[in-house]
Design a protein around this motif. Structure first.
Motif, PDB file in Angstrom:
ATOM      1  N   PHE A 131       0.866  -1.182   0.000  1.00 34.72           N
ATOM      2  CA  PHE A 131       0.000   0.000   0.000  1.00 34.72           C
ATOM      3  C   PHE A 131       0.906   1.236   0.000  1.00 34.72           C
ATOM      4  CE2 PHE A 131      -2.637  -3.288   1.860  1.00 34.72           C
ATOM      5  CZ  PHE A 131      -3.891  -3.062   1.304  1.00 34.72           C
ATOM      6  N   THR A 132       0.341   2.396  -0.354  1.00 37.08           N
ATOM      7  CA  THR A 132       1.118   3.637  -0.393  1.00 37.08           C
ATOM      8  C   THR A 132       0.476   4.689   0.508  1.00 37.08           C
ATOM      9  OG1 THR A 132      -0.131   4.588  -2.240  1.00 37.08           O
ATOM     10  CG2 THR A 132       1.745   3.156  -2.790  1.00 37.08           C
ATOM     11  N   ASN A 133       1.236   5.741   0.806  1.00 39.32           N
ATOM     12  CA  ASN A 133       0.686   6.844   1.587  1.00 39.32           C
ATOM     13  C   ASN A 133      -0.514   7.473   0.889  1.00 39.32           C
ATOM     14  OD1 ASN A 133       2.552   6.730   3.738  1.00 39.32           O
ATOM     15  ND2 ASN A 133       4.065   7.877   2.559  1.00 39.32           N
ATOM     16  N   ALA A 134      -0.467   7.553  -0.434  1.00 40.99           N
ATOM     17  CA  ALA A 134      -1.570   8.154  -1.182  1.00 40.99           C
ATOM     18  C   ALA A 134      -2.849   7.335  -1.050  1.00 40.99           C
ATOM     19  CB  ALA A 134      -1.189   8.303  -2.652  1.00 40.99           C
ATOM     20  N   TYR A 185       3.519  11.176  11.078  1.00 38.72           N
ATOM     21  CA  TYR A 185       4.624  10.618  10.298  1.00 38.72           C
ATOM     22  C   TYR A 185       5.306   9.577  11.180  1.00 38.72           C
ATOM     23  CZ  TYR A 185       9.111  10.423   7.815  1.00 38.72           C
ATOM     24  OH  TYR A 185      10.231  10.012   7.146  1.00 38.72           O
ATOM     25  N   TYR A 186       5.368   8.327  10.697  1.00 38.13           N
ATOM     26  CA  TYR A 186       5.911   7.285  11.559  1.00 38.13           C
ATOM     27  C   TYR A 186       6.768   6.301  10.779  1.00 38.13           C
ATOM     28  CZ  TYR A 186       1.327   5.148  10.244  1.00 38.13           C
ATOM     29  OH  TYR A 186       0.206   4.686   9.578  1.00 38.13           O
ATOM     30  N   THR A 187       7.820   5.852  11.461  1.00 31.76           N
ATOM     31  CA  THR A 187       8.752   4.885  10.916  1.00 31.76           C
ATOM     32  C   THR A 187       8.880   3.719  11.890  1.00 31.76           C
ATOM     33  OG1 THR A 187      10.619   6.046  11.945  1.00 31.76           O
ATOM     34  CG2 THR A 187      10.070   6.640   9.672  1.00 31.76           C
ATOM     35  N   GLY A 188       9.486   2.633  11.402  1.00 32.13           N
ATOM     36  CA  GLY A 188       9.643   1.446  12.238  1.00 32.13           C
ATOM     37  C   GLY A 188       8.701   0.327  11.842  1.00 32.13           C
ATOM     38  N   GLY A 189       7.650   0.663  11.115  1.00 33.03           N
ATOM     39  CA  GLY A 189       6.730  -0.334  10.589  1.00 33.03           C
ATOM     40  C   GLY A 189       6.912  -0.468   9.086  1.00 33.03           C
ATOM     41  N   SER A 190       5.861  -0.961   8.422  1.00 34.65           N
ATOM     42  CA  SER A 190       5.934  -1.205   6.987  1.00 34.65           C
ATOM     43  C   SER A 190       4.590  -0.913   6.340  1.00 34.65           C
ATOM     44  CB  SER A 190       6.331  -2.664   6.723  1.00 34.65           C
ATOM     45  OG  SER A 190       6.294  -2.972   5.336  1.00 34.65           O
ATOM     46  N   GLY A 200       5.487  -7.292   8.005  1.00 35.81           N
ATOM     47  CA  GLY A 200       6.001  -6.246   7.142  1.00 35.81           C
ATOM     48  C   GLY A 200       7.272  -6.673   6.434  1.00 35.81           C
ATOM     49  N   CYS A 201       7.480  -6.159   5.221  1.00 36.15           N
ATOM     50  CA  CYS A 201       8.615  -6.602   4.411  1.00 36.15           C
ATOM     51  C   CYS A 201       9.463  -5.457   3.880  1.00 36.15           C
ATOM     52  CB  CYS A 201       8.124  -7.473   3.251  1.00 36.15           C
ATOM     53  SG  CYS A 201       6.936  -6.659   2.167  1.00 36.15           S
ATOM     54  N   VAL A 202       9.110  -4.203   4.183  1.00 38.16           N
ATOM     55  CA  VAL A 202       9.933  -3.067   3.784  1.00 38.16           C
ATOM     56  C   VAL A 202      10.006  -2.099   4.963  1.00 38.16           C
ATOM     57  CG1 VAL A 202       9.324  -3.246   1.332  1.00 38.16           C
ATOM     58  CG2 VAL A 202       7.982  -1.764   2.825  1.00 38.16           C
ATOM     59  N   ASN A 203      10.989  -1.202   4.931  1.00 37.60           N
ATOM     60  CA  ASN A 203      11.099  -0.146   5.939  1.00 37.60           C
ATOM     61  C   ASN A 203      10.432   1.103   5.385  1.00 37.60           C
ATOM     62  OD1 ASN A 203      12.614  -1.702   7.821  1.00 37.60           O
ATOM     63  ND2 ASN A 203      14.443  -1.371   6.574  1.00 37.60           N
ATOM     64  N   SER A 204       9.261   1.419   5.901  1.00 38.70           N
ATOM     65  CA  SER A 204       8.449   2.479   5.307  1.00 38.70           C
ATOM     66  C   SER A 204       8.505   3.772   6.124  1.00 38.70           C
ATOM     67  CB  SER A 204       6.989   2.032   5.208  1.00 38.70           C
ATOM     68  OG  SER A 204       6.854   0.945   4.330  1.00 38.70           O
ATOM     69  N   LYS A 205       8.301   4.878   5.418  1.00 42.17           N
ATOM     70  CA  LYS A 205       8.054   6.175   6.044  1.00 42.17           C
ATOM     71  C   LYS A 205       6.580   6.487   5.804  1.00 42.17           C
ATOM     72  CE  LYS A 205      12.806   7.712   5.188  1.00 42.17           C
ATOM     73  NZ  LYS A 205      13.681   8.707   4.503  1.00 42.17           N
ATOM     74  N   GLN A 206       5.753   6.160   6.766  1.00 44.40           N
ATOM     75  CA  GLN A 206       4.308   6.312   6.602  1.00 44.40           C
ATOM     76  C   GLN A 206       3.893   7.714   7.025  1.00 44.40           C
ATOM     77  OE1 GLN A 206       3.822   2.121   8.514  1.00 44.40           O
ATOM     78  NE2 GLN A 206       1.895   2.515   7.441  1.00 44.40           N
ATOM     79  N   ASP A 207       3.038   8.321   6.222  1.00 41.22           N
ATOM     80  CA  ASP A 207       2.702   9.732   6.392  1.00 41.22           C
ATOM     81  C   ASP A 207       1.209   9.908   6.140  1.00 41.22           C
ATOM     82  OD1 ASP A 207       2.787  12.469   6.637  1.00 41.22           O
ATOM     83  OD2 ASP A 207       4.349  12.777   5.134  1.00 41.22           O
ATOM     84  N   HIS A 233       8.386   4.921  15.674  1.00 38.27           N
ATOM     85  CA  HIS A 233       8.696   6.282  16.105  1.00 38.27           C
ATOM     86  C   HIS A 233       7.678   7.187  15.425  1.00 38.27           C
ATOM     87  CE1 HIS A 233      11.045   9.586  17.700  1.00 38.27           C
ATOM     88  NE2 HIS A 233      10.926  10.181  16.511  1.00 38.27           N
ATOM     89  N   LEU A 234       6.872   7.865  16.231  1.00 39.09           N
ATOM     90  CA  LEU A 234       5.737   8.646  15.736  1.00 39.09           C
ATOM     91  C   LEU A 234       5.986  10.129  15.981  1.00 39.09           C
ATOM     92  CD1 LEU A 234       2.774   8.964  14.742  1.00 39.09           C
ATOM     93  CD2 LEU A 234       2.063   8.530  17.115  1.00 39.09           C
ATOM     94  N   MET A 235       5.895  10.926  14.929  1.00 33.21           N
ATOM     95  CA  MET A 235       5.975  12.379  15.023  1.00 33.21           C
ATOM     96  C   MET A 235       4.598  12.950  14.691  1.00 33.21           C
ATOM     97  SD  MET A 235       8.672  15.023  13.237  1.00 33.21           S
ATOM     98  CE  MET A 235       8.164  14.633  11.556  1.00 33.21           C
TER      99      MET A 235
END
Length: 294
Positions: A131-134, A185-190, A200-207, A233-235
């Motif tokens: 899936f994508t952020n969009a 904006y969060y990292t550490g998941g996928s 999860g199978c990739v290191n994503s920057k989810q926004d 890590h959630l911003m």
């Protein structure tokens, strides 16, 4: 017309036809009406469908599935991992929850994904469904299994299991008048997962951004963890109408697959933009809930 021009026109027409055929196959809501493999969703996660009205072959009714997911993606893969066919369904169409495929005799892998994102995930590779952020991230359920096709039609009833973890962020104080959006904006998941493992199978920057002019104070954030437990890590940033940053807070949030982690507190009258140390308690829903106050 020259010979070269004629060949070019013919090549273009063939290419267009090939592209149209692929798109029609993948957007077909029902699959193949006379297929020898019929796949029906009869259960999603822990939703108790036993007492609900069922359709043909015991499949869950469309109205019931609507309450859980708005999209279903059915895909068939050869045993070497090649995707052979895909059917995408939306809950506003008849036949939601059941589709058919016409296949040659042999053994295949079947994957069904249920979700409520704004578009269909990329499913070329069952080991990295993305899936994508969009599109946005939503509660997501998956079935992955093998089926053997011989001469008789196969009716395969499938149960989908939840593969996401959710962070439910709750703002307990009032929004300043100039706050128009909240950005997470969060990292550490996928944003992608392996259908075979549900991880999860990739290191994503989810926004993800939410419009808060309607007073929304609860925000649900989904991710696919790389293991059954993990930390994101959630911003969290409050934005004005021009996208300018007004307030920012950062958190390290413990997550668990099939669990909800609640993070709640005063966003605008709290401790400012510094990171927050958190404690954990457990309650039960989904598989469970974790409550965090900042």
């Amino acid at each position: 017309m020259t010979v070269c021009s004629a060949v070019l026109v013919l090549f273009s027409a063939c290419l267009l036809t090939a592209c149209e055929k692929t798109l029609i196959e993948e957007d077909n809501e029902q699959g193949e009406a006379t297929g020898n493999l019929k796949v029906s969703v009869f259960q999603i996660g822990k939703t108790p469908f036993e007492d609900l009205t069922r359709g043909e072959h015991g499949a869950v009714t469309r109205s019931t599935l609507n309450e859980v997911v708005t999209r279903l993606n059915f895909a068939v893969y050869a045993m070497d991992g090649t995707r052979l066919k895909q059917v995408n369904q939306t809950s506003d169409k008849e036949g939601f929850g059941t589709c058919s495929f016409q296949l040659e005799e042999g053994t295949y892998q079947v994957v069904v994904v249920g979700h409520s994102s704004n578009g269909n995930p990329t499913m070329t590779d069952a080991s990295c469904i993305k899936f994508t952020n969009a599109q946005g991230f939503s509660d997501t359920f998956v079935y992955c299994g093998e089926v053997n096709i011989e001469q008789e039609q196969v009716d395969q009833m499938v149960s989908l299991n939840r593969v996401v973890a959710m962070c439910r962020f709750v703002v307990t104080d009032d929004f300043p008048n100039n706050v128009q959006k909240m950005r997470f904006y969060y990292t550490g998941g996928s944003g992608a997962f392996d259908a075979h493992t549900g991880l999860g199978c990739v290191n994503s920057k989810q926004d993800v951004k939410f419009d808060v002019t309607g007073g929304q104070k609860q925000f649900d954030l989904y991710t696919f963890l790389h293991d059954t437990e993990g930390t994101i890590h959630l911003m969290v940033t409050a934005l004005d109408g021009s996208g300018n940053e007004l307030t920012k807070r950062e958190f390290d949030v413990p997550m668990e697959q099939d669990y909800i982690t609640w993070v709640s507190g005063s966003m605008f009258t709290g401790a400012g933009s510094s990171s927050t140390t958190i404690g954990v308690t457990i309650n039960s829903d989904w598989a469970g809930e974790t409550f965090i106050t900042f």
